[in-house]
Design a protein around this motif. Sequence first.
Motif, PDB file in Angstrom:
ATOM      1  N   ALA A 213       6.433   9.719  -9.676  1.00 32.00           N
ATOM      2  CA  ALA A 213       7.088  10.417  -8.562  1.00 32.00           C
ATOM      3  C   ALA A 213       6.984  11.936  -8.702  1.00 32.00           C
ATOM      4  CB  ALA A 213       8.548  10.002  -8.471  1.00 32.00           C
ATOM      5  N   MET A 214       6.345  12.403  -9.769  1.00 27.61           N
ATOM      6  CA  MET A 214       6.241  13.845 -10.016  1.00 27.61           C
ATOM      7  C   MET A 214       5.659  14.611  -8.821  1.00 27.61           C
ATOM      8  SD  MET A 214       6.470  16.340 -12.387  1.00 27.61           S
ATOM      9  CE  MET A 214       6.238  15.868 -14.098  1.00 27.61           C
ATOM     10  N   LEU A 215       4.428  14.266  -8.414  1.00 23.86           N
ATOM     11  CA  LEU A 215       3.814  15.012  -7.311  1.00 23.86           C
ATOM     12  C   LEU A 215       4.591  14.842  -6.001  1.00 23.86           C
ATOM     13  CD1 LEU A 215       1.573  15.667  -9.326  1.00 23.86           C
ATOM     14  CD2 LEU A 215      -0.104  15.211  -7.557  1.00 23.86           C
TER      15      LEU A 215
ATOM     16  N   ASP B 256      20.571  16.443  -1.249  1.00 27.22           N
ATOM     17  CA  ASP B 256      20.747  15.528  -0.112  1.00 27.22           C
ATOM     18  C   ASP B 256      19.638  14.486  -0.001  1.00 27.22           C
ATOM     19  OD1 ASP B 256      22.978  17.009   0.582  1.00 27.22           O
ATOM     20  OD2 ASP B 256      21.755  18.429   1.734  1.00 27.22           O
ATOM     21  N   GLU B 257      18.801  14.415  -1.025  1.00 26.63           N
ATOM     22  CA  GLU B 257      17.609  13.572  -0.910  1.00 26.63           C
ATOM     23  C   GLU B 257      17.667  12.335  -1.791  1.00 26.63           C
ATOM     24  OE1 GLU B 257      15.303  14.111   1.261  1.00 26.63           O
ATOM     25  OE2 GLU B 257      15.886  16.136   1.880  1.00 26.63           O
TER      26      GLU B 257
ATOM     27  N   ARG C 257      13.893   5.592  -2.845  1.00 29.48           N
ATOM     28  CA  ARG C 257      12.792   4.858  -2.186  1.00 29.48           C
ATOM     29  C   ARG C 257      11.452   5.195  -2.835  1.00 29.48           C
ATOM     30  NH1 ARG C 257      15.049   5.933   2.901  1.00 29.48           N
ATOM     31  NH2 ARG C 257      13.383   7.410   3.378  1.00 29.48           N
ATOM     32  N   LEU C 258      11.337   6.441  -3.254  1.00 30.89           N
ATOM     33  CA  LEU C 258      10.115   6.895  -3.914  1.00 30.89           C
ATOM     34  C   LEU C 258       9.890   6.119  -5.215  1.00 30.89           C
ATOM     35  CD1 LEU C 258       8.055   9.102  -3.331  1.00 30.89           C
ATOM     36  CD2 LEU C 258       9.524  10.715  -4.546  1.00 30.89           C
TER      37      LEU C 258
ATOM     38  N   ILE D 146       0.850  -1.198   0.000  1.00 32.31           N
ATOM     39  CA  ILE D 146       0.000   0.000   0.000  1.00 32.31           C
ATOM     40  C   ILE D 146       0.887   1.251   0.000  1.00 32.31           C
ATOM     41  CG2 ILE D 146      -1.834   1.290   1.173  1.00 32.31           C
ATOM     42  CD1 ILE D 146      -2.749  -1.266   2.492  1.00 32.31           C
ATOM     43  N   VAL D 147       0.560   2.183  -0.893  1.00 35.02           N
ATOM     44  CA  VAL D 147       1.311   3.432  -0.997  1.00 35.02           C
ATOM     45  C   VAL D 147       0.337   4.601  -0.853  1.00 35.02           C
ATOM     46  CG1 VAL D 147       2.605   4.922  -2.584  1.00 35.02           C
ATOM     47  CG2 VAL D 147       3.125   2.473  -2.464  1.00 35.02           C
TER      48      VAL D 147
END
Lengths: 453, 156
Positions: free
Chosen positions: B25-27, B7-8, B14-15, A163-164
């Motif tokens: 992963a845009m938003l 630094d991310e 992970r995103l 779940i995300v």
Amino acid sequence: MSITELERVLLPNIEKNETEWLSAYKAQGGYEVARKALGMTCEEMIQIVKDSGLRGRGGAGFPTGMKWSFLNKKDSPRYLCINADESEPGTCKDRPLMEQRPHTLLEGIICSCLALEVQSAYIYIRGEYYKAAKILNKAIEEAYEAGFLGENIFGVQGKKVDIVVHRGGGAYVCGEETALLTSLEGYRGYPKLKPPFPAVAGLYGKPTIINNVETIINIPFILKNGAEWFKKWVHEKTTGLRLYSVSGHVKRPGVYELPPTVTLKQLIFDICGGIRNDHELKWVIPGGSSVPWLLPHQIDVPLSHEGVAAAGSMLGSSAVMVMDHTVCPVWALANLSHFYQHESCGQCTPCREGTAWMFKIVQRIEDGHGTMADLDALYSIAGEGKPGSGMISGKSICALGDAAAWPVGSAIAQFRNEFEEHVRLGYCPYKNKRYWMANGRFVNEQFHPHKHH
Amino acid sequence: MLNILKDETERIERLFEKYPSRRSAMLPLLWMVQEKTGWVSQEAMEEVAEILAVTPAEVYEVVSFYTMFQQRPTGKTHIALCDTLACAICGTHEIAAYLEEKYGIEVKKVTKDGRFSLELVECIGACSMAPALLANEDLHGNLTPESLDQLIASCP
């Protein structure tokens, strides 16, 4: 009927906030339904949901079991998206559910994923719900640690659920299911033409089911107690307890869990204590800002899909907005029309242009510069508040245009004399006259701080 | 070259694991930027474009669609005051007037000391707590002049 006599399922601890913590939830038997669901077949589960008569709680009221049976299981991967965009004005029921029952929602998602043979679920939550998103993320983390999410859930080999939580950025249209998907894919939230329906080609072009938060949170209760239990609360084809968001000029606004047999009149006058300052009730919007308006003599109807439809409106997201006699209907319509012209995504000309024109014309009438011809123009754009009538409804990709037109048609039908009075007088006859923003800045004649109720 | 998000990289990786497509992963990336800097600058959009291997125009297209992404700097506390019907009939405009008169906080402006900015927004999903506002990430409902005074006093 007093509030204490009412049964509660979804909101038992709404003040206590204790279910946020996994241990507290487990102590109440939490995640036992998900464990039990692992031993059930998909067909069994879908049949129970079908038999329960559960209908989508986002607004359209589509039977959930039937929606589930449309999922194309020949294609994979498949997705489940939880619509937590809750953006229909007046609606504020999913936020308390997510903030106070996050694990129940996760259990509902796990059960639904098992029934649908889906391995990844996304919770698309509106950007404004910072706190709910944080709570959900924490609950998800806890559930992963406990082995309820991820690979081999509950120790069962090969069963996987992820779940995300995905946060939106403030766009009403993303509550529309195909717009939700395009937004989740990282684009502007543009709705897509149907067919193909998401159950066939949805997220990333794969079969996808999209359900509202309240719909999914009902699933563990239905699987645990059975379809007959859910049908204890029934009016015609509306079953189960449901959450009603009540806002506006009642003495006790709030989120109430009620059976569909409760009438709109009981909700306003008994449960919510009647109108503030013992003012007079002027009108009610019974199902979120998009639905036709009801006058005081029309509210003695059960709050089911069928009951509200019989009164000439829609149950929608069961968000009841109550206006007392101090509210100008023309001003209120200008407020709602401003909302829709702001939120139209701009893809389809009838909606993009139509919503903007409706707002301009309504605002002109409110400002006292309208003519009788404006009223006719408005009526011809908006239609009579029925699907397919007017210049917008049924002529765009999604239903936002319809949603913008219905209140316009119904406001004129219900309060034609007041619209005409604005035209005749050349000003808004209501006291405490409020103007809309001019050049982006709010202008008020009585521009001084004062105590409000 | 990354600057704002340099630094991310771990968080960004992970995103990407959460979605089958990087574009999703845009938003989340834009939210990451806004959390760090308070708004989404042109520089930030260029960085997000670089990370996602899309053009800056494609990022701008998204940023300009979603009203919560700020395209200019805000005050330390950004107030999003709900102005849709349920709130509006319960005092939104009185609150806007109160904030301007007593604290000089004006709609669509940042105060001179940089402490506050104010924006009238559409429904924030707090209708039964009307009138309501978001002060940065925190929801405040059932607003009164007294509760506004407390809120303002509690802001840095």
